[in-house]
Design an enzyme around this catalytic site. Structure first.
Site, PDB file in Angstrom:
ATOM      1  N   LYS A 274       1.493 -38.229  -8.191  1.00 50.48           N
ATOM      2  CA  LYS A 274       1.323 -38.321  -6.737  1.00 50.48           C
ATOM      3  C   LYS A 274       0.384 -37.236  -6.214  1.00 50.48           C
ATOM      4  CE  LYS A 274       5.740 -37.739  -5.936  1.00 50.48           C
ATOM      5  NZ  LYS A 274       6.376 -37.592  -7.268  1.00 50.48           N
TER       6      LYS A 274
ATOM      7  N   ARG B  83      12.306 -38.465   0.406  1.00 54.66           N
ATOM      8  CA  ARG B  83      12.982 -38.589  -0.884  1.00 54.66           C
ATOM      9  C   ARG B  83      14.392 -39.131  -0.740  1.00 54.66           C
ATOM     10  NH1 ARG B  83       9.733 -34.485  -3.615  1.00 54.66           N
ATOM     11  NH2 ARG B  83      10.171 -34.407  -5.839  1.00 54.66           N
TER      12      ARG B  83
ATOM     13  N   ARG C  89       2.174 -30.183 -19.077  1.00 57.01           N
ATOM     14  CA  ARG C  89       1.733 -29.349 -17.944  1.00 57.01           C
ATOM     15  C   ARG C  89       2.272 -27.927 -18.116  1.00 57.01           C
ATOM     16  NH1 ARG C  89       3.190 -31.485 -11.992  1.00 57.01           N
ATOM     17  NH2 ARG C  89       5.290 -30.734 -12.387  1.00 57.01           N
TER      18      ARG C  89
ATOM     19  N   ARG D 141       5.909 -23.647 -13.535  1.00 56.82           N
ATOM     20  CA  ARG D 141       6.881 -23.984 -12.492  1.00 56.82           C
ATOM     21  C   ARG D 141       8.302 -23.804 -13.009  1.00 56.82           C
ATOM     22  NH1 ARG D 141       5.509 -29.470  -9.231  1.00 56.82           N
ATOM     23  NH2 ARG D 141       7.763 -29.615  -9.403  1.00 56.82           N
TER      24      ARG D 141
ATOM     25  N   ARG E 251      15.937 -33.694 -11.998  1.00 52.45           N
ATOM     26  CA  ARG E 251      14.939 -34.265 -11.082  1.00 52.45           C
ATOM     27  C   ARG E 251      14.844 -35.777 -11.256  1.00 52.45           C
ATOM     28  NH1 ARG E 251      10.251 -30.525 -12.937  1.00 52.45           N
ATOM     29  NH2 ARG E 251       8.817 -31.800 -11.715  1.00 52.45           N
TER      30      ARG E 251
END
Ligand code: ADP
Length: 192
Positions: free
Chosen positions: A13, A87, A126, A138, A149
């Site tokens: 996204k 969300r 990532r 992160r 998540r």
């Protein structure tokens, strides 16, 4: 045109939103980025949400709706990409209200479909790439948080797919191709 990019963590996204910003001059509103900024700048709210985010859970609707309200307040309607918001169904209803207060509407919702194996491998890559380059990783890009998540996505966010389908706003596209293929899919979805 105001649009939502909907999809699980790692669906792309943010990447696609940035391309829409640079190529179409749209404005990206990412609640994830806003929350990370609050954390980095050490505001009270940032401190409050840091642990919740690191675990991969959702922060409260009130907080994220407040962040979006601030950004929409006083801005001219039109050209927003909502990325990572809404969300929950509560957030979706709040967005409808906020937009209608500005005399604006939601025009399209584009769902990026990516299967779980690819999501996990993208996020693990990532994190590994960031670590190899000495960049900060992160706090929620690890296997435990990722599982939470994904669960939050399926439990709380994926009902929005049905919700926006019922409103006639949804287009689902394949998010598993290259960045350019996905970009082309989004462009087709946004055509009038
Ligand atoms: P990703 O899509 O990669 O999971 P984001 O950058 O969109 O990540 O969000 C990171 C974290 O910020 C989420 O896991 C959640 O804790 C919090 N967050 C972001 N947006 C929302 C939202 N709309 N509602 C609740 N929590 C949110």
């Amino acid at each position: 045109m105001n649009i939502i990019l909907l999809g699980p963590p790692g669906a792309g996204k943010g990447t696609q939103a940035q391309m829409l910003v640079s190529e179409r001059g749209m404005v990206q509103l990412s609640t994830g980025d806003m929350l990370r900024e609050a954390k980095t700048s050490g505001t009270e709210m940032g401190k409050m949400v840091a642990d919740v985010m690191a675990r991969g859970e959702l922060v409260t609707d009130d907080i994220v709706i407040g962040l979006i309200r601030e950004k929409l307040d006083g801005s001219k309607s039109g050209g927003f990409i909502f990325d990572g918001f809404p969300r929950t169904l509560g957030q979706a209803d709040a967005l409808t209200t906020l937009l209608s207060e500005m005399g604006a509407d939601l025009d399209k919702v584009v769902e990026l479909r990516v299967d779980d194996d690819m999501l996990v491998s993208r996020i693990v890559n990532r994190a590994n790439e960031a670590a190899a380059e000495g960049k900060p990783v992160r706090a929620d890009d690890n296997e435990d948080s990722l599982r939470v998540r994904l669960m939050s996505y399926y439990k709380l966010t994926s009902p929005l797919i049905g919700y926006y389908h019922a409103k006639g706003l949804l287009t689902s596209i394949d998010g598993m191709g290259t960045m350019d293929e996905v970009k082309a899919g989004i462009a087709a979805a946004l055509e009038p």
